[in-house]
Design a protein around this motif. Sequence first.
Motif, PDB file in Angstrom:
ATOM      1  N   GLY A   1      23.190 -36.800  41.473  1.00 16.34           N
ATOM      2  CA  GLY A   1      23.736 -37.685  40.578  1.00 16.34           C
ATOM      3  C   GLY A   1      23.356 -37.198  39.112  1.00 16.34           C
ATOM      4  N   CYS A   2      23.505 -38.164  38.186  1.00 13.93           N
ATOM      5  CA  CYS A   2      23.398 -37.649  36.598  1.00 13.93           C
ATOM      6  C   CYS A   2      22.528 -38.871  36.332  1.00 13.93           C
TER       7      CYS A   2
ATOM      8  N   SER B   1      23.307 -41.339  34.638  1.00 15.40           N
ATOM      9  CA  SER B   1      23.771 -42.551  34.572  1.00 15.40           C
ATOM     10  C   SER B   1      23.762 -43.224  36.148  1.00 15.40           C
ATOM     11  N   CYS B   2      24.157 -42.607  37.025  1.00 13.84           N
ATOM     12  CA  CYS B   2      24.167 -43.122  38.255  1.00 13.84           C
ATOM     13  C   CYS B   2      22.410 -42.893  38.994  1.00 13.84           C
TER      14      CYS B   2
ATOM     15  N   CYS C   1      28.218 -41.956  40.743  1.00 10.81           N
ATOM     16  CA  CYS C   1      29.470 -42.596  40.087  1.00 10.81           C
ATOM     17  C   CYS C   1      30.536 -41.786  40.153  1.00 10.81           C
TER      18      CYS C   1
ATOM     19  N   CYS D   1      30.243 -37.814  39.220  1.00  3.82           N
ATOM     20  CA  CYS D   1      29.475 -37.117  40.191  1.00  3.82           C
ATOM     21  C   CYS D   1      29.990 -36.870  41.345  1.00  3.82           C
TER      22      CYS D   1
HETATM   23 ZN   LIG Z   1      26.712 -39.733  37.918  1.00  7.71          ZN
END
Ligand SMILES: [Zn+2]
Length: 427
Positions: A167-168, A170-171, A228, A231
Motif C-alpha cells: 500500500g501507500c 494513505s491506505c 486504496c 494501489c
Molecule cells: Zn494506497
Amino acid sequence: MQFNAPRGTNDILPPASLKWQYIEKITRELFADYNYEEIRTPIFEYTELFQRGIGEVTDIVEKEMYTFEDKGGRSITLRPEGTASVIRSFLENKIYGQAQPTKYYYIGPMFRYERPQSGRFRQFHQLGVEAVGSNDPALDAEIISLGMRFLLKFGLEDLSLHLNSVGCKSCRPKYVDVLKDYLIKNRDLLCDDCKSRIERNPLRVLDCKNERCHSVINDAPKIVDHLCGECDEHFSSVQEYLDILKIDYNINPKLVRGLDYYTNTAFEIKDSSLGAQNTVFGGGRYNGLAEEVGGKDIPGIGFALGIERLLLSIEAQNIELPVEKGIDLYITVIGENAKKEAFRLNDLLRNTGFKTDIDYLNRSVRSQMKSADRMNADYTIILGEDELKNDSATIRNMKTGDEKSIKLSSLIEEMKQLVYGEEKQDE
Ligand SMILES: [Zn+2]
Ligand SMILES: [Zn+2]
C-alpha cells in the motif's frame, strides 16, 4: 603476537575469490543488458541518513549498526545497506533534473553488528539495483524479472517468486489500524516479541518466525484487501506485466518487508533447497524514502541480494560455477643464463596476452614441474643451456602428455597456435 580477522569477517581467498569474480562479472553483464549503470557510494555515511532512511524502529538501526564518532565529533555509520546511500546521492547530485527513470546498480561490502551464523557476517556483501524516478508498474516487473533472470544465470532451480503490495501512506495506516485491532484481540496467542510489536510496528508481526504466532498470522486481515484504488490498480498492473513475461508468482500476504519506507510492490525470491531460511533475496518499491531523507517526493524500486547467501544457494544446489584456475604456460628453468632468457620470454608472452609464470625460488626441475601442476598450467616448456644454444625446446601439453619440439625464437607463434588454434594463426 598473531592477528585474526575480526569476528564476523572473512578473507575471501583464491580459488573462492574466482567464484566472486564470476558472480560480479555476471552481475555487470546482465545489469548492463537491462541498462542499469554502476554507482559507487561511500562505505560510510552520516548516521542520521540510516536512522531516517531505514527507520528508527528496525533491528538494523536499533541494534546492528556500526556507528562511531569521528575525530570531528560527527556520528558516522558504516553502511548497513545500499538503498539509503543511493537515494541520498540521487538527491544530492540533483539527478532528478535529468530524464527519468535513473537505473543504478551497486556491488560492495555492507556492515551489520549481528551474531555471526551460517550465511550471516558482520561484513557481508550485497549487489543491488535501484530504479528511481518512475512509479510505472512495468518497471516493477522489469526489476523482478531482472532478479529472477540473475539467479537463473547461475543455474539455480526450485525458485519461487512471492509478491505482495504494502500500500501507500494513505491506505497503509488504515490497514495497520485494522491489523492492530486484530492483534490486540489475539494478544495472548502471540510470542513476547510480537506482543511488544503490536504498538511499535505491528506489520512486523506478520513476518515473525516463531511457530507460536503462525495461526494468528494466517488468519490476520490481508493488506491487499485494504488497498486504496490507486494501489490496487498498481498491484494488478504489476501482475499483468509479470504475466506478459510469463513469470509465475504467489501472492503472499505475509510479505511486508521490515523497513518503513517500502510502498506498493514487495517481493521475495525463495529457494526451497535452503530450508527454513529460504529467502534468497527481496526487494520492492520505496516511494516514501526520498521524502524521508531529502524532502522530495520521488518514487523508487529496487532489490538487494547478499552474495554470501547466493553462494549458499549455489552450494546447496551442487552447482559448479564455470570458473577455472589456470595459466597457459609455465616456463621451467635450469641455470642462471636460462633464467634471464625465461624472464624475458615470460614478459613477452604476458605482453602478448598469455597467462604465464616462472620459478622464483631457484628450485629443482621436479619442484618447478610440481608448481606447474599446482597452477594448472596447460603447457610447460623446459629452458636450459642446451635449449638456448640450439634455439630449440620441447613444449609439453600437461593434459595429454603430448610433446613437441619447437624453435625458441618462434615461441610466441607456437603458443598462439596451441592456445587459439588454427583460426587465429593468420592474425
Ligand atoms: Zn494506497
Ligand atoms: Zn511472534
